[in-house]
Design a protein around this motif. Sequence first.
Motif, mmCIF file in Angstrom:
data_model
loop_
_atom_site.group_PDB
_atom_site.id
_atom_site.type_symbol
_atom_site.label_atom_id
_atom_site.label_comp_id
_atom_site.label_asym_id
_atom_site.label_seq_id
_atom_site.Cartn_x
_atom_site.Cartn_y
_atom_site.Cartn_z
ATOM 1 N N PRO A 88 0.809 -1.216 0.000
ATOM 2 C CA PRO A 88 0.000 0.000 0.000
ATOM 3 C C PRO A 88 0.837 1.258 0.000
ATOM 4 N N ILE A 89 0.205 2.375 -0.384
ATOM 5 C CA ILE A 89 0.840 3.687 -0.394
ATOM 6 C C ILE A 89 1.216 4.091 1.028
ATOM 7 N N TYR A 90 2.225 4.921 1.159
ATOM 8 C CA TYR A 90 2.726 5.471 2.419
ATOM 9 C C TYR A 90 3.521 4.461 3.229
ATOM 10 N N ALA A 91 3.458 3.174 2.854
ATOM 11 C CA ALA A 91 4.174 2.194 3.670
ATOM 12 C C ALA A 91 5.666 2.383 3.486
ATOM 13 N N LYS A 92 6.422 2.037 4.515
ATOM 14 C CA LYS A 92 7.869 2.089 4.407
ATOM 15 C C LYS A 92 8.318 1.124 3.322
ATOM 16 N N ALA A 93 9.328 1.530 2.555
ATOM 17 C CA ALA A 93 9.822 0.676 1.483
ATOM 18 C C ALA A 93 10.346 -0.629 2.037
ATOM 19 N N GLU A 94 9.967 -1.712 1.418
ATOM 20 C CA GLU A 94 10.406 -3.032 1.828
ATOM 21 C C GLU A 94 10.841 -3.810 0.594
ATOM 22 N N GLU A 95 11.707 -4.771 0.772
ATOM 23 C CA GLU A 95 12.143 -5.605 -0.322
ATOM 24 C C GLU A 95 11.214 -6.804 -0.397
ATOM 25 N N ARG A 96 10.518 -6.924 -1.507
ATOM 26 C CA ARG A 96 9.572 -8.024 -1.685
ATOM 27 C C ARG A 96 10.148 -9.000 -2.703
ATOM 28 N N TYR A 97 9.986 -10.283 -2.477
ATOM 29 C CA TYR A 97 10.518 -11.304 -3.372
ATOM 30 C C TYR A 97 9.430 -11.856 -4.279
ATOM 31 N N SER A 98 9.843 -12.212 -5.480
ATOM 32 C CA SER A 98 8.920 -12.833 -6.419
ATOM 33 C C SER A 98 8.901 -14.334 -6.165
ATOM 34 N N ALA A 99 8.141 -15.027 -7.001
ATOM 35 C CA ALA A 99 8.188 -16.492 -6.968
ATOM 36 C C ALA A 99 9.556 -16.965 -7.458
ATOM 37 N N LEU A 100 9.860 -18.201 -7.213
ATOM 38 C CA LEU A 100 11.159 -18.751 -7.580
ATOM 39 C C LEU A 100 11.225 -18.995 -9.092
ATOM 40 N N TYR A 101 12.338 -18.582 -9.694
ATOM 41 C CA TYR A 101 12.575 -18.825 -11.113
ATOM 42 C C TYR A 101 13.601 -19.957 -11.235
ATOM 43 N N GLU A 102 13.307 -20.910 -12.117
ATOM 44 C CA GLU A 102 14.238 -22.012 -12.356
ATOM 45 C C GLU A 102 14.311 -22.304 -13.856
ATOM 46 N N LYS A 103 15.508 -22.657 -14.320
ATOM 47 C CA LYS A 103 15.642 -23.034 -15.732
ATOM 48 C C LYS A 103 16.880 -23.914 -15.900
#
Length: 369
Positions: free
Chosen positions: A17-32
């Motif tokens: 959400p807006i105004y929230a402190k910046a956080e590092e968010r992770y995506s789903a796992l990528y594999e190849k």
Amino acid sequence: MKKLLMLLIVATLAFSPIYAKAEERYSALYEKTDGDYAIEFEVRQKGLTVSGFYAGQRLDDYIIDGNCTYKGFFYDYLEWTDPDYKIVEGVQTISIKAKSKNVTFDVEMEGTKRPIDKNTNTVDMIKGGDIKDLPWPIYKDSYGKRISGEYNPVNYDPNKLGTYDLEYVFVPDDSYYDTITGSIRINVWKPDPGVDEPTAPSLTATTVSLVNRTAYDINLNDKVSGCKYKWTSNNPEVAEVNPKNGLVTAVGEGTATITCEITYPDETKQTLVSEVVVGYDDNAPVLTDTVLDLNPGDEYDINVENKIAKSKYRWASSDRSIVTVNSANGIVTAKATGTAYVTCTITTPENQVIVLRCDINVTEQKEIK
């Protein structure tokens, strides 16, 4: 290397959400995997907290957290082949490479449209007010540092009244960060000086009684953004007032009228007054002691006579290193030699304010020989 097989992998990141402190968010796992080589990684943002693999951002806005292996053993860390590539909406082929090796992988990732940041809490604003005074959202980087920038309103109309969503575009000063689109809900109204608006400014005290050498800070309730405030006294020989903040100081006995002139953004004016009386009134509350001589360690209970029912009493010391006072009951404790004073500020149910003073001299007790 053998020709790489294409693998569709869709990033699934939660929206912050807006105004929230910046956080590092992770995506789903990528594999190849391609022959003896394999990569496994996650993606996280470097900067603003709008979490998602969003169209309009550069790949360099995201960090690749993972590595490449060869026959099951660590081979190298990963990086974007073209970090300046700008993400587009929909599925696209992204090239990833081993940092120091001549090995590349093509991975299909999906860019999505960034949602609009919305704040549905209504903010009051006077017609013609300065929109710079609005409580704009604060954006921070992943280290918690505020990102400076300019808020550009999109649909602001200085003549429009009522409640509506004011859309804006936030443009960071540092071009490293992408722009953000958002909205805040505002309620625009025009004050009528002849009508007592519930949100119109008012004084915290309309009558103030002071003894000489005391002061009281007259404050304003319900300040309106964009207004200018000017304080004056019609009798500065009795009571002076700070023209900027309304701090009244008793100078001599008598009466004075303190005026606060409010100028609204549309140049209409409103005047508020407070009557100040300086001097003792035998029928008003008074202290049982106005001068005290104490020794370090002494305690003394200062009382109030002629109390007014349902009033509030607040005690304060001018120098706590010399004298402390219980803020609720007026019990004084001498701490060290010197001079200080305590004040008792009384607020009546009618919002009349009375300030009383007791001067205290703390000296060492002389030994009797």
